[in-house]
Scaffold this active site. Structure first.
Site, PDB file in Angstrom:
ATOM      1  CG  HIS A 307      -2.071   0.924   1.077  1.00  0.00           C
ATOM      2  ND1 HIS A 307      -2.010   2.261   1.396  1.00  0.00           N
ATOM      3  CD2 HIS A 307      -3.313   0.694   0.598  1.00  0.00           C
ATOM      4  CE1 HIS A 307      -3.174   2.809   1.129  1.00  0.00           C
ATOM      5  NE2 HIS A 307      -3.988   1.888   0.642  1.00  0.00           N
ATOM      6  CG  ASP A 364      -8.594  -4.624  -2.584  1.00  0.00           C
ATOM      7  OD1 ASP A 364      -9.794  -4.504  -2.307  1.00  0.00           O
ATOM      8  OD2 ASP A 364      -7.918  -3.723  -3.103  1.00  0.00           O
TER       9      ASP A 364
HETATM   10  N1  CMC Z   1       3.953  -7.468  -4.798  1.00  0.00           N
HETATM   11  C1  CMC Z   1       5.295  -7.469  -4.984  1.00  0.00           C
HETATM   12  N2  CMC Z   1       6.078  -6.393  -4.843  1.00  0.00           N
HETATM   13  C2  CMC Z   1       5.482  -5.237  -4.509  1.00  0.00           C
HETATM   14  C3  CMC Z   1       4.088  -5.163  -4.281  1.00  0.00           C
HETATM   15  C4  CMC Z   1       3.330  -6.331  -4.441  1.00  0.00           C
HETATM   16  N3  CMC Z   1       2.003  -6.299  -4.258  1.00  0.00           N
HETATM   17  N4  CMC Z   1       3.763  -3.891  -3.953  1.00  0.00           N
HETATM   18  C5  CMC Z   1       4.911  -3.211  -3.966  1.00  0.00           C
HETATM   19  N5  CMC Z   1       5.947  -4.017  -4.300  1.00  0.00           N
HETATM   20  C6  CMC Z   1       7.367  -3.651  -4.374  1.00  0.00           C
HETATM   21  C7  CMC Z   1       7.644  -2.764  -5.582  1.00  0.00           C
HETATM   22  O1  CMC Z   1       7.996  -3.554  -6.711  1.00  0.00           O
HETATM   23  C8  CMC Z   1       8.785  -1.935  -5.062  1.00  0.00           C
HETATM   24  O2  CMC Z   1       9.958  -2.715  -5.088  1.00  0.00           O
HETATM   25  P1  CMC Z   1      11.394  -2.025  -5.365  1.00  0.00           P
HETATM   26  O3  CMC Z   1      11.633  -1.107  -4.200  1.00  0.00           O
HETATM   27  O4  CMC Z   1      12.359  -3.145  -5.475  1.00  0.00           O
HETATM   28  O5  CMC Z   1      11.241  -1.276  -6.674  1.00  0.00           O
HETATM   29  C9  CMC Z   1       8.448  -1.715  -3.590  1.00  0.00           C
HETATM   30  O6  CMC Z   1       7.635  -2.843  -3.228  1.00  0.00           O
HETATM   31  C10 CMC Z   1       7.692  -0.432  -3.316  1.00  0.00           C
HETATM   32  O7  CMC Z   1       6.505  -0.458  -4.084  1.00  0.00           O
HETATM   33  P2  CMC Z   1       5.928   0.751  -4.919  1.00  0.00           P
HETATM   34  O8  CMC Z   1       5.332   0.219  -6.188  1.00  0.00           O
HETATM   35  O9  CMC Z   1       6.940   1.848  -5.037  1.00  0.00           O
HETATM   36  O10 CMC Z   1       4.795   1.218  -3.947  1.00  0.00           O
HETATM   37  P3  CMC Z   1       3.622   2.197  -4.319  1.00  0.00           P
HETATM   38  O11 CMC Z   1       3.315   2.921  -3.082  1.00  0.00           O
HETATM   39  O12 CMC Z   1       3.920   3.035  -5.517  1.00  0.00           O
HETATM   40  O13 CMC Z   1       2.428   1.213  -4.730  1.00  0.00           O
HETATM   41  C11 CMC Z   1       0.559  -0.234  -4.607  1.00  0.00           C
HETATM   42  C12 CMC Z   1       1.405   0.802  -3.860  1.00  0.00           C
HETATM   43  C13 CMC Z   1      -0.710  -0.519  -3.816  1.00  0.00           C
HETATM   44  C14 CMC Z   1       0.145   0.322  -5.976  1.00  0.00           C
HETATM   45  C15 CMC Z   1       1.402  -1.535  -4.782  1.00  0.00           C
HETATM   46  O14 CMC Z   1       1.792  -2.036  -3.509  1.00  0.00           O
HETATM   47  C16 CMC Z   1       0.641  -2.624  -5.550  1.00  0.00           C
HETATM   48  O15 CMC Z   1       0.589  -2.564  -6.789  1.00  0.00           O
HETATM   49  N6  CMC Z   1       0.015  -3.602  -4.825  1.00  0.00           N
HETATM   50  C17 CMC Z   1      -0.754  -4.632  -5.479  1.00  0.00           C
HETATM   51  C18 CMC Z   1      -2.104  -4.091  -5.872  1.00  0.00           C
HETATM   52  C19 CMC Z   1      -3.034  -3.933  -4.676  1.00  0.00           C
HETATM   53  O16 CMC Z   1      -3.180  -4.848  -3.872  1.00  0.00           O
HETATM   54  N7  CMC Z   1      -3.694  -2.762  -4.617  1.00  0.00           N
HETATM   55  C20 CMC Z   1      -4.717  -2.492  -3.591  1.00  0.00           C
HETATM   56  C21 CMC Z   1      -4.316  -1.381  -2.685  1.00  0.00           C
HETATM   57  S1  CMC Z   1      -5.436  -1.295  -1.279  1.00  0.00           S
HETATM   58  C22 CMC Z   1      -6.956  -0.863  -1.944  1.00  0.00           C
HETATM   59  C23 CMC Z   1      -6.999   0.576  -2.264  1.00  0.00           C
HETATM   60  O17 CMC Z   1      -7.107   1.371  -1.304  1.00  0.00           O
HETATM   61  O18 CMC Z   1      -6.942   0.911  -3.452  1.00  0.00           O
END
Ligand code: CMC
Length: 424
Positions: A307, A364
């Site tokens: 998240h 989720d």
């Molecule tokens: N699985 C594997 N790796 C992950 C995941 C995941 N679900 N989420 C983040 N990472 C990794 C990402 O690749 C990055 O790694 P590195 O530092 O090596 O590049 C690190 O963790 C930081 O992630 P980020 O993408 O910079 O984090 P963000 O804040 O931009 O993204 C997120 C947050 C929710 C978009 C992301 O965690 C994600 O895509 N999760 C899966 C989708 C999901 O479950 N979304 C629902 C969110 S809760 C409902 C809502 O409120 O919308």
């Protein structure tokens, strides 16, 4: 209004100092007011709004490090277990939980507006039967703006309030119909003698052939709790979209439709659907280790994990897991996907890849398993999220319109071609 702390940040730029005032909220980090940077001929740069407070708000507070979510000061687990969804709606809209009298009046108002104009039902026919229900929702909720436009004055507080009630009341009807349309069943009209979640499940699953259809009260309670858990989440992507669209003075039904569009993506509300598809793809516990290797090679994401704000357990996920256990037990369901999800969670919480990145289960992760047990088809999961979140979107829209606001207009770091002339 936020309190000035008397503290200032000093920015040194081109040999000059710019003093930037710092404000404190009730909770959470102080904010640096960067407006005066503009006069120096600079913009601030923060793609993805990682460090930007885009507005001041009194509705919801999140402490992502501690895993805290408060609506108007009340913790989400207390609301999910001690209040119902409509009470939570009242709280988000008005700032306080309703008294018994206020609750009765609010519930009655919502009940009074559950029907949609009969012409709205014709919009569904324009869609293919295999259309994704979120695509239908974007269309039909946006279409409501055609029914409430000429007589809607968004400067009028009474008009804004009735818009909020209409949206909360009509969204279950449209959501259920977006399902009925795709399965080719006749639309079931709302029944105002039923509770909010019960009425939604009735419109989803009753048919004219089954006159005695009764909603299982355990499922109605679980549905109500799922709506509560999704009710608001401060300035997330879809809420910020609604605020941005609303800042132009656009019709509120069109603004909510823009929120539904933003929610649809798998990084946001679309994740609940993606979790179940992921569990289907993994198949069984023996395949978890191999799947985790793919995640770590960054070929796929572990959906329902991670998240932007929570770097700890999502407090909604905790209540969701508890509700999941209750529903499966009440229905006597032994779902192997729950076992699979728990195994994934256990491995992820102990794996350095996830630990170092502070990735925890989000709202989720378990919601799909409950929704499946209730009988909701997978492609309706994000529609359920949209239904629950409508009150959050409209509360933020109301808050924005209740005081002076400016059109949202971010700037950019331009890296395209410099000016040039056409040469032919
Ligand atoms: N699985 C594997 N790796 C992950 C995941 C995941 N679900 N989420 C983040 N990472 C990794 C990402 O690749 C990055 O790694 P590195 O530092 O090596 O590049 C690190 O963790 C930081 O992630 P980020 O993408 O910079 O984090 P963000 O804040 O931009 O993204 C997120 C947050 C929710 C978009 C992301 O965690 C994600 O895509 N999760 C899966 C989708 C999901 O479950 N979304 C629902 C969110 S809760 C409902 C809502 O409120 O919308």
């Amino acid at each position: 209004m936020s309190a000035a702390t008397g503290k200032k940040a000093v920015l040194q730029l081109d040999g000059k100092e710019i003093e930037l005032p710092i404000y404190s909220g009730t909770l959470g980090p102080d904010v640096i007011d960067v407006k005066d940077v503009l006069a120096s001929g600079h913009f601030t740069f923060d793609p993805g709004f990682m460090a930007t407070a885009a507005c001041e708000s009194k509705i919801t507070f999140i402490d992502g490090d501690k895993g805290v979510l408060l609506h108007r000061g009340y913790p989400i687990d207390q609301l999910a277990t001690q209040a119902d969804y409509l009470e939570t709606c009242y709280l988000l809209l008005n700032g306080e939980l309703p008294t018994a009298e206020q609750k009765a009046e609010f519930d009655a108002k919502v009940r009074n507006h559950t029907m949609v104009h009969d012409q709205v039902s014709r919009f569904f026919n324009g869609f293919r039967r295999d259309a994704h229900p979120m695509a239908i929702m974007v269309g039909v909720v946006g279409a409501l703006s055609a029914f409430y436009h000429n007589a809607l004055d968004i400067e009028d507080v009474n008009h804004r309030e009735i818009t909020a009630i209409r949206l909360i009341a009509k969204i279950p009807t449209l959501a259920a119909w977006s399902y009925k349309y795709t399965v080719g069943q006749p639309f079931i009209y709302p029944r105002n003698d039923l509770g909010y979640a019960e009425n939604f499940l009735h419109m989803m699953f009753a048919t004219p052939a089954d006159r005695d259809y009764k909603v299982n009260p355990v499922l109605a309670k679980a549905m109500d709790r799922i709506f509560t858990l999704h009710a608001d989440h401060e300035q997330n992507a879809s809420t910020s979209t609604v605020r941005l669209a609303g800042s132009t003075g656009a019709n509120p039904y069109a603004c909510i439709s823009s929120g539904i569009s933003a929610l649809w993506g798998p990084a946001h509300g679309g994740a609940n659907e993606a979790v179940l598809r992921m569990l289907d793809e993994i198949g069984s516990v023996e395949n978890v280790a191999e799947f985790m290797e793919k995640v770590k090679r960054k070929e796929v994401k572990l959906m329902g994990f991670g998240h932007r704000v929570y770097k700890n357990f999502d407090p909604r996920a905790k209540v969701m897991k508890q509700t999941c256990d209750e529903v499966l037990e009440a229905l006597g369901i032994n779902d192997p996907q729950l076992e699979l999800a728990m195994e994934l969670e256990k491995i992820a919480l102990n794996d350095p890849y996830f630990v170092e990145r502070k990735l925890y289960p989000n709202v989720d992760f378990y919601s799909g398993i409950i929704l499946k047990a209730i009988g909701i088809p997978t492609d309706m999961f994000t529609v359920i999220f949209a239904l629950g979140r409508t009150v959050g979107w409209i509360s933020h829209w109301l808050e924005m319109h209740a005081s002076p606001y400016k059109i949202g207009r971010p700037r950019q770091l331009y890296t395209g071609e410099a000016q040039r002339d056409i040469k032919r």
